[in-house]
Scaffold this motif. Structure first.
Motif, PDB file in Angstrom:
ATOM      1  N   UNK A 147       0.818  -1.210   0.000  1.00  0.00           N
ATOM      2  CA  UNK A 147       0.000   0.000   0.000  1.00  0.00           C
ATOM      3  C   UNK A 147       0.855   1.266   0.000  1.00  0.00           C
ATOM      4  N   UNK A 148       1.968   1.236   0.751  1.00  0.00           N
ATOM      5  CA  UNK A 148       2.833   2.415   0.828  1.00  0.00           C
ATOM      6  C   UNK A 148       3.503   2.722  -0.510  1.00  0.00           C
ATOM      7  N   UNK A 149       3.776   1.685  -1.303  1.00  0.00           N
ATOM      8  CA  UNK A 149       4.479   1.869  -2.578  1.00  0.00           C
ATOM      9  C   UNK A 149       3.535   2.045  -3.762  1.00  0.00           C
ATOM     10  N   UNK A 150       2.232   2.056  -3.523  1.00  0.00           N
ATOM     11  CA  UNK A 150       1.286   2.227  -4.621  1.00  0.00           C
ATOM     12  C   UNK A 150       1.511   3.511  -5.429  1.00  0.00           C
ATOM     13  N   UNK A 151       1.754   4.665  -4.775  1.00  0.00           N
ATOM     14  CA  UNK A 151       2.013   5.883  -5.568  1.00  0.00           C
ATOM     15  C   UNK A 151       3.240   5.743  -6.474  1.00  0.00           C
ATOM     16  N   UNK A 152       4.272   5.068  -5.993  1.00  0.00           N
ATOM     17  CA  UNK A 152       5.482   4.873  -6.790  1.00  0.00           C
ATOM     18  C   UNK A 152       5.195   3.952  -7.969  1.00  0.00           C
ATOM     19  N   UNK A 153       4.426   2.892  -7.724  1.00  0.00           N
ATOM     20  CA  UNK A 153       4.082   1.942  -8.790  1.00  0.00           C
ATOM     21  C   UNK A 153       3.261   2.636  -9.870  1.00  0.00           C
ATOM     22  N   UNK A 154       2.308   3.495  -9.449  1.00  0.00           N
ATOM     23  CA  UNK A 154       1.505   4.227 -10.439  1.00  0.00           C
ATOM     24  C   UNK A 154       2.372   5.157 -11.277  1.00  0.00           C
ATOM     25  N   UNK A 155       3.392   5.744 -10.669  1.00  0.00           N
ATOM     26  CA  UNK A 155       4.268   6.653 -11.386  1.00  0.00           C
ATOM     27  C   UNK A 155       5.128   5.932 -12.415  1.00  0.00           C
ATOM     28  N   UNK A 217      12.580   2.764  -7.848  1.00  0.00           N
ATOM     29  CA  UNK A 217      11.528   1.978  -7.206  1.00  0.00           C
ATOM     30  C   UNK A 217      12.121   0.810  -6.422  1.00  0.00           C
ATOM     31  N   UNK A 218      13.109   0.143  -7.014  1.00  0.00           N
ATOM     32  CA  UNK A 218      13.770  -0.973  -6.343  1.00  0.00           C
ATOM     33  C   UNK A 218      14.478  -0.496  -5.079  1.00  0.00           C
ATOM     34  N   UNK A 219      15.163   0.639  -5.166  1.00  0.00           N
ATOM     35  CA  UNK A 219      15.873   1.174  -4.003  1.00  0.00           C
ATOM     36  C   UNK A 219      14.894   1.524  -2.883  1.00  0.00           C
TER      37      UNK A 219
END
Length: 243
Positions: A147-155, A217-219
């Motif tokens: 859930x925390x990484x959802x904004x990054x995944x969308x980007x 994203x990986x970092x």
């Protein structure tokens, strides 16, 4: 206070994260699914609390209250949360559950609660703390990271290259579990090798100069996952020192 809080918390974590699938969580918008889930949490909590003399009835009352509050919190969340539950809703929901359990444990501090499992092994509460920490680290952490990484995944925009189904989730769970074990066993220094090995393997996937977003994203994901695991492990270690 913590004698009662420890099994109450373990019951909640097992019911919410080990015995509840994503499909079951999504179905909790329906009344029947929420009742079934609360019943499962209640059964698990009853087993873990295992109240005995001198005041078993009072302890069972505390368990019943915990189950009712669990159902009430789930009902409120199902009415307020949208289809896409973000990380803030998730944390507020879980925080409400934990605060409810703290309140119950405090209210029943002088109930004379005695756990029957303590007669089997004096390390019972320490075992529950270790299990609770592992659940928070691995399964709770998987949902939190997702859930925390959802904004990054969308980007990222474009769909990343296909890998194993749930492969990334399983890798994250394993790395957090290993980190948890290493910290609690006094081998925290080995986490650096684990971190380096994962970084080398994951960055091997990044071959094009234009894949900076994927690299970042990986970092971000790696630091967040290891950071969460270390935080939970250290807090578990300190809690164990006070039991």
């Amino acid at each position: 206070m913590q004698d009662l809080f420890i099994p109450l918390l373990a019951g909640h974590l097992i019911g919410d994260f080990l015995l509840q699938t994503r499909a079951m969580a999504e179905a909790k918008k329906g009344l029947a699914a929420r009742v079934w889930h609360a019943a499962v949490v209640g059964i698990v909590t009853c087993i873990l609390v295992a109240a005995g003399p001198p005041s078993p009835a009072v302890a069972w009352l505390a368990v019943g209250l915990a189950v009712l509050l669990h159902f009430a919190i789930d009902t409120v969340k199902s009415g307020l949360a949208g289809e896409d539950e973000n990380v803030y809703v998730f944390l507020i929901d879980q925080g409400a559950h934990v605060l409810a359990l703290v309140g119950i444990a405090v209210a029943f501090t002088s109930s004379g609660y005695s756990c029957l499992w303590m007669r089997v092994t004096p390390a019972y509460f320490r075992i529950l703390i270790l299990i609770s920490g592992l659940i928070l680290c691995v399964w709770f952490g998987a949902i939190l990271m997702g859930k925390a990484l959802q904004p990054v995944i969308r980007e990222l925009g474009d769909k990343p290259a296909e890998g194993l189904r749930h492969g990334g989730r399983r890798i994250g769970q394993l790395e957090r579990a290993l980190t948890y074990v290493l910290v609690l066993s006094g081998n925290a220094g080995a986490i650096g090798f684990l971190f380096a090995a994962k970084s080398i393997l994951r960055f091997g996937e990044i071959k094009q100069p234009g894949q900076r977003k994927e690299a970042e994203y990986i970092i971000i994901g790696t630091f967040a996952s290891f950071g969460w695991a270390m935080l939970v492990a250290v807090l578990t270690q300190r809690w164990l020192a006070h039991v």
